[in-house]
Design a protein around this motif. Structure first.
Motif, PDB file in Angstrom:
ATOM      1  N   ILE A   1      14.577   5.423   2.732  1.00 55.44           N
ATOM      2  CA  ILE A   1      15.925   6.344   2.387  1.00 55.44           C
ATOM      3  C   ILE A   1      16.123   7.084   3.700  1.00 55.44           C
ATOM      4  O   ILE A   1      15.210   7.599   4.533  1.00 55.44           O
ATOM      5  N   GLU A   2      17.352   6.913   4.093  1.00 54.99           N
ATOM      6  CA  GLU A   2      17.827   7.666   5.066  1.00 54.99           C
ATOM      7  C   GLU A   2      19.013   8.710   5.041  1.00 54.99           C
ATOM      8  O   GLU A   2      19.890   8.188   4.108  1.00 54.99           O
TER       9      GLU A   2
ATOM     10  N   GLU B   1      21.660   6.808   2.439  1.00 54.72           N
ATOM     11  CA  GLU B   1      21.611   5.291   2.608  1.00 54.72           C
ATOM     12  C   GLU B   1      20.227   5.082   2.046  1.00 54.72           C
ATOM     13  O   GLU B   1      19.150   5.309   2.592  1.00 54.72           O
ATOM     14  N   ILE B   2      20.227   4.217   0.872  1.00 55.09           N
ATOM     15  CA  ILE B   2      19.050   3.813   0.373  1.00 55.09           C
ATOM     16  C   ILE B   2      18.918   2.394   0.596  1.00 55.09           C
ATOM     17  O   ILE B   2      19.754   1.363   0.087  1.00 55.09           O
ATOM     18  N   PHE B   3      17.723   1.845   1.202  1.00 51.35           N
ATOM     19  CA  PHE B   3      17.581   0.399   1.526  1.00 51.35           C
ATOM     20  C   PHE B   3      16.871  -0.110   0.188  1.00 51.35           C
ATOM     21  O   PHE B   3      15.955   0.344  -0.106  1.00 51.35           O
TER      22      PHE B   3
ATOM     23  N   ILE C   1      22.434   0.766  -0.425  1.00 47.23           N
ATOM     24  CA  ILE C   1      23.491   1.552  -1.211  1.00 47.23           C
ATOM     25  C   ILE C   1      23.649   2.681  -0.480  1.00 47.23           C
ATOM     26  O   ILE C   1      22.680   3.220   0.310  1.00 47.23           O
ATOM     27  N   ILE C   2      24.908   3.399  -0.684  1.00 45.43           N
ATOM     28  CA  ILE C   2      25.173   4.698  -0.282  1.00 45.43           C
ATOM     29  C   ILE C   2      25.508   5.673  -1.273  1.00 45.43           C
ATOM     30  O   ILE C   2      26.149   5.140  -2.155  1.00 45.43           O
ATOM     31  N   ILE C   3      24.948   6.670  -1.113  1.00 41.08           N
ATOM     32  CA  ILE C   3      25.125   7.705  -2.278  1.00 41.08           C
ATOM     33  C   ILE C   3      25.609   8.837  -1.335  1.00 41.08           C
ATOM     34  O   ILE C   3      25.101   9.394  -0.486  1.00 41.08           O
TER      35      ILE C   3
ATOM     36  N   GLU D   1      16.431  15.982  -0.492  1.00 39.20           N
ATOM     37  CA  GLU D   1      15.351  16.601  -0.796  1.00 39.20           C
ATOM     38  C   GLU D   1      14.518  15.917  -2.132  1.00 39.20           C
ATOM     39  O   GLU D   1      13.716  15.561  -2.121  1.00 39.20           O
ATOM     40  N   ASN D   2      15.577  16.091  -3.209  1.00 34.41           N
ATOM     41  CA  ASN D   2      15.173  15.524  -4.436  1.00 34.41           C
ATOM     42  C   ASN D   2      14.725  13.974  -4.497  1.00 34.41           C
ATOM     43  O   ASN D   2      13.831  13.655  -5.266  1.00 34.41           O
ATOM     44  N   ILE D   3      15.913  13.155  -3.941  1.00 35.11           N
ATOM     45  CA  ILE D   3      15.373  11.701  -3.895  1.00 35.11           C
ATOM     46  C   ILE D   3      14.345  11.339  -3.107  1.00 35.11           C
ATOM     47  O   ILE D   3      13.367  10.697  -3.597  1.00 35.11           O
TER      48      ILE D   3
END
Length: 179
Positions: free
Chosen positions: A102-103, A111-113, A143-145, A159-161
């Motif tokens: 997660i970046e 961005e979540i790989f 994916i991008i959030i 922080e939550n993720i």
């Protein structure tokens, strides 16, 4: 820990209005291209091509934003998985075991790989594939959030993720050592 993050409905409404406005301009590009000629290099054909591209893009954008309006929540974070409903083309439920990294990217995005198997198990229609590609050129690996439509800041979201992801990693690591 179960956390529900909701949408900012006023931003969705603004997105609908802007996409309709841009769609209207695109139609005018096709119907009245001579209004938009500003220099020698612009031809009527070029402007009409831009209008066609605009109609495709802004129609897909309008449809995707409109679909968000009826969703109850944008993100649902638990200790076992995350449910991403923040975009029309989102993948939905993703288990933490399928996430590798997660970046935080740019000012308002994360961005979540994910494993490629996540994408193989999902059936995506043409509009979803198009929107995924337009929003993320690395769409088969991550994916991008974005926090743009969410009811929380990017810092809170990140922080939550990451907290839930780290908790998952700790519990699976402890369970792995105990066995």
């Amino acid at each position: 820990m179960n956390l529900e993050i909701k949408f900012r409905k006023e931003r969705i409404t603004l997105g609908i209005i802007i996409s309709l406005l841009l769609l209207t301009f695109s139609v005018y590009f096709i119907l009245k291209p001579e209004i938009f000629i500003r220099n020698v290099f612009m031809k009527i054909l070029h402007i009409q091509i831009l209008g066609i591209i605009g109609i495709v893009l802004f129609s897909a954008l309008f449809f995707s934003i409109l679909k968000l309006y009826s969703r109850r929540y944008a993100l649902y974070i638990t200790e076992e998985f995350i449910i991403d409903n923040s975009r029309y083309e989102s993948l939905g439920k993703i288990e933490w075991q399928n996430i590798s990294k997660i970046e935080r990217i740019k000012k308002k995005s994360i961005e979540i790989f994910v494993n490629e198997s996540v994408f193989k198990n999902r059936k995506l229609n043409l509009i979803k594939k198009f929107l995924m590609f337009m929003g993320n050129w690395n769409y088969k690996k991550s994916i991008i959030i974005s926090s743009a439509l969410l009811d929380c800041s990017i810092e809170e979201l990140y922080e939550n993720i990451t907290k839930s992801y780290k908790n998952y990693k700790k519990t699976t690591h402890k369970n792995g050592l105990a066995q």
